[in-house]
Design an enzyme around this catalytic site. Structure first.
Site, PDB file in Angstrom:
ATOM      1  CG  HIS A 214      -2.043  -0.858   0.858  1.00  0.00           C
ATOM      2  ND1 HIS A 214      -2.371  -2.020   1.841  1.00  0.00           N
ATOM      3  CD2 HIS A 214      -2.661  -1.280  -0.190  1.00  0.00           C
ATOM      4  CE1 HIS A 214      -3.499  -2.750   1.299  1.00  0.00           C
ATOM      5  NE2 HIS A 214      -3.602  -2.466   0.174  1.00  0.00           N
TER       6      HIS A 214
ATOM      7  CD  GLU B 111     -13.755  -3.748  -4.875  1.00  0.00           C
ATOM      8  OE1 GLU B 111     -12.428  -3.466  -4.878  1.00  0.00           O
ATOM      9  OE2 GLU B 111     -14.212  -4.699  -5.405  1.00  0.00           O
TER      10      GLU B 111
ATOM     11  CG  ASP C 111     -16.063  -3.662 -15.138  1.00  0.00           C
ATOM     12  OD1 ASP C 111     -14.991  -3.263 -14.884  1.00  0.00           O
ATOM     13  OD2 ASP C 111     -16.467  -4.544 -15.859  1.00  0.00           O
ATOM     14  N   GLY C 112     -14.564  -1.168 -12.937  1.00  0.00           N
ATOM     15  CA  GLY C 112     -13.576   0.120 -13.282  1.00  0.00           C
ATOM     16  C   GLY C 112     -13.504   0.292 -14.603  1.00  0.00           C
TER      17      GLY C 112
ATOM     18  CG  ASP D  45      -5.193  -1.788  -4.910  1.00  0.00           C
ATOM     19  OD1 ASP D  45      -4.517  -3.152  -4.934  1.00  0.00           O
ATOM     20  OD2 ASP D  45      -5.423  -1.650  -3.910  1.00  0.00           O
TER      21      ASP D  45
ATOM     22  CB  THR E  67      -7.925  -9.590  -8.392  1.00  0.00           C
ATOM     23  OG1 THR E  67      -8.811  -9.149  -9.335  1.00  0.00           O
ATOM     24  CG2 THR E  67      -8.579  -9.464  -7.031  1.00  0.00           C
ATOM     25  CG  ASP E  68      -3.056 -12.113  -9.956  1.00  0.00           C
ATOM     26  OD1 ASP E  68      -2.339 -10.968 -10.179  1.00  0.00           O
ATOM     27  OD2 ASP E  68      -2.804 -13.139  -9.071  1.00  0.00           O
TER      28      ASP E  68
ATOM     29  N   PRO F  79     -13.364 -10.741 -12.878  1.00  0.00           N
ATOM     30  CG  PRO F  79     -14.177  -9.813 -10.819  1.00  0.00           C
ATOM     31  CD  PRO F  79     -13.861 -11.270 -11.479  1.00  0.00           C
TER      32      PRO F  79
HETATM   33  N1  SAM Z   1      -3.832  -5.904  -2.976  1.00  0.00           N
HETATM   34  C1  SAM Z   1      -4.289  -7.048  -3.453  1.00  0.00           C
HETATM   35  C2  SAM Z   1      -3.473  -7.662  -4.350  1.00  0.00           C
HETATM   36  O1  SAM Z   1      -2.327  -7.307  -4.746  1.00  0.00           O
HETATM   37  O2  SAM Z   1      -3.766  -8.756  -5.059  1.00  0.00           O
HETATM   38  C3  SAM Z   1      -5.511  -6.940  -4.230  1.00  0.00           C
HETATM   39  C4  SAM Z   1      -6.347  -5.534  -3.557  1.00  0.00           C
HETATM   40  S1  SAM Z   1      -7.993  -5.629  -3.708  1.00  0.00           S
HETATM   41  C5  SAM Z   1      -8.677  -6.874  -2.741  1.00  0.00           C
HETATM   42  C6  SAM Z   1      -8.423  -6.040  -5.427  1.00  0.00           C
HETATM   43  C7  SAM Z   1      -9.848  -5.699  -5.482  1.00  0.00           C
HETATM   44  O3  SAM Z   1      -9.952  -5.470  -6.969  1.00  0.00           O
HETATM   45  C8  SAM Z   1     -10.964  -6.680  -5.105  1.00  0.00           C
HETATM   46  O4  SAM Z   1     -11.429  -6.185  -4.007  1.00  0.00           O
HETATM   47  C9  SAM Z   1     -11.606  -6.685  -6.525  1.00  0.00           C
HETATM   48  O5  SAM Z   1     -13.184  -6.868  -6.014  1.00  0.00           O
HETATM   49  C10 SAM Z   1     -11.644  -5.535  -7.277  1.00  0.00           C
HETATM   50  N2  SAM Z   1     -11.737  -5.699  -8.676  1.00  0.00           N
HETATM   51  C11 SAM Z   1     -11.469  -7.010  -9.466  1.00  0.00           C
HETATM   52  N3  SAM Z   1     -11.981  -6.441 -10.602  1.00  0.00           N
HETATM   53  C12 SAM Z   1     -12.519  -5.372 -10.727  1.00  0.00           C
HETATM   54  C13 SAM Z   1     -13.044  -4.391 -11.639  1.00  0.00           C
HETATM   55  N4  SAM Z   1     -13.170  -4.866 -13.110  1.00  0.00           N
HETATM   56  N5  SAM Z   1     -13.481  -3.285 -11.317  1.00  0.00           N
HETATM   57  C14 SAM Z   1     -13.405  -2.609 -10.084  1.00  0.00           C
HETATM   58  N6  SAM Z   1     -12.652  -3.426  -9.072  1.00  0.00           N
HETATM   59  C15 SAM Z   1     -12.376  -4.878  -9.398  1.00  0.00           C
END
Ligand code: SAM
Length: 296
Positions: free
Chosen positions: A71, A115, A147-148, A165, A167-168, A172
């Site tokens: 972070h 988010e 959705d971002g 920030d 997910t992989d 989504p």
């Molecule tokens: N710090 C963590 C890591 O490095 O893996 C991940 C941080 S955070 C938990 C990732 C967030 O991205 C999740 O809460 C997920 O719901 C969100 N996310 C995934 N796809 C997304 C999208 N298309 N639009 C917005 N948020 C999304």
């Protein structure tokens, strides 16, 4: 017990399948929550070394003991590299750690966070209140549950920094690694704007880094990557993407002056570490060029 929990010598362990042939395990000292949230398997547990963790679909997202590394580096690097950022867009980041670090900067006027899962925000507030540390109540925050990728395709707003920030690139998160998404992010940046992207562990996920690089290059002239080591993500360094719409990087003297003016304390970030993090290993450069590690 879910398939992510196994018993070894009478103790319960959380097993993360990092790839199909590599896994690692953390002893579960206490399970605080396990269930389905928005069709995703969520587990919150405690481990003596890492503190409290949560995993989505068997993949560790955050640990309370080492979250400061990710972070701090996902936020302070672009803030200090920019030097005059006022408006920030965070895509993903539902745990609230990124916005916590951003709001420590008095110079930041506004953060929009998009988010996709409102439930991530809710359970993070409940189970990990120290990660957001009140950031969800900051009046500078505009929280959007959407959705971002759709957000950046549709908005007319402009931001000095965009932090992906995410997910992989599965489920989504996949759309957040596409050429179209990066192009739309580019359009949402101000002239000297900076985009930061989570690009995975290059040793284990070289294709994730290569895809991000190739797709970012369609809209940004010089996307670069910096490295951090997050102990809870086993597999070596993690790469974060850094792409500029314009402007240039500050030299160390300027960077130090900006950091001194902010007058904050850090557990990971330093101006020297900021610059040094961009000196990635040669194998990372090789992946960027060829998509492979070496000659094999
Ligand atoms: N710090 C963590 C890591 O490095 O893996 C991940 C941080 S955070 C938990 C990732 C967030 O991205 C999740 O809460 C997920 O719901 C969100 N996310 C995934 N796809 C997304 C999208 N298309 N639009 C917005 N948020 C999304």
């Amino acid at each position: 017990m879910s398939r992510f929990l196994v018993t070894i010598n009478g103790e319960t362990w959380f097993k993360e399948e990092v790839t199909q042939e590599i896994g690692h395990a953390l002893r579960v000292d206490k399970i605080l929550y396990e269930g389905e949230v928005d069709h995703q398997h969520l587990i919150v547990f405690e481990n003596q070394t890492f503190g409290r963790l949560f995993a989505l679909n068997g993949f560790i997202q955050v640990s309370t003991r080492d979250e400061f590394i990710y972070h701090e580096m996902v936020t302070h690097v672009p803030v200090f590299a920019h030097g005059a950022a006022k408006r920030v867009l965070v895509i993903g980041g539902g745990d609230g750690g990124a916005i916590r670090e951003l709001f420590r900067h008095q110079t930041i006027d506004h953060v929009t966070m998009v988010e996709i899962e409102g439930s991530v925000v809710d359970f993070s507030k409940e189970w990990f209140p120290g990660i957001s540390a009140g950031a969800f109540d900051d009046p500078r925050l505009h929280l959007v549950i959407a959705d971002g990728a759709e957000f950046v395709a549709e908005t007319d707003e402009r931001f000095d920094i965009i932090i992906v920030d995410s997910t992989d690139p599965v489920g989504p998160g996949k759309v957040l690694f596409t050429e179209e998404f990066y192009r739309n992010c580019r359009h949402c940046l101000t002239d000297e704007g900076i985009m930061i992207t989570q690009c995975g562990l290059p040793f284990l996920q070289p294709e994730e880094l290569k895809t991000a690089y190739d797709n970012q290059r369609q809209s940004f002239t010089d996307p670069r990557f910096y490295a951090i080591a997050v102990p809870a993500y086993s597999g070596g360094i993690m790469t974060l993407g850094f792409a500029r719409a314009g402007g240039t990087d500050p030299d160390l003297v300027t960077l130090k002056a900006r950091v001194a003016a902010a007058a904050l304390d850090y557990r990971y970030y330093t101006p020297q570490g900021h610059q040094g993090a961009f000196a990635v290993p040669a194998y990372v450069d090789h992946i960027l060029q060829t998509g492979r590690f070496g000659t094999e």
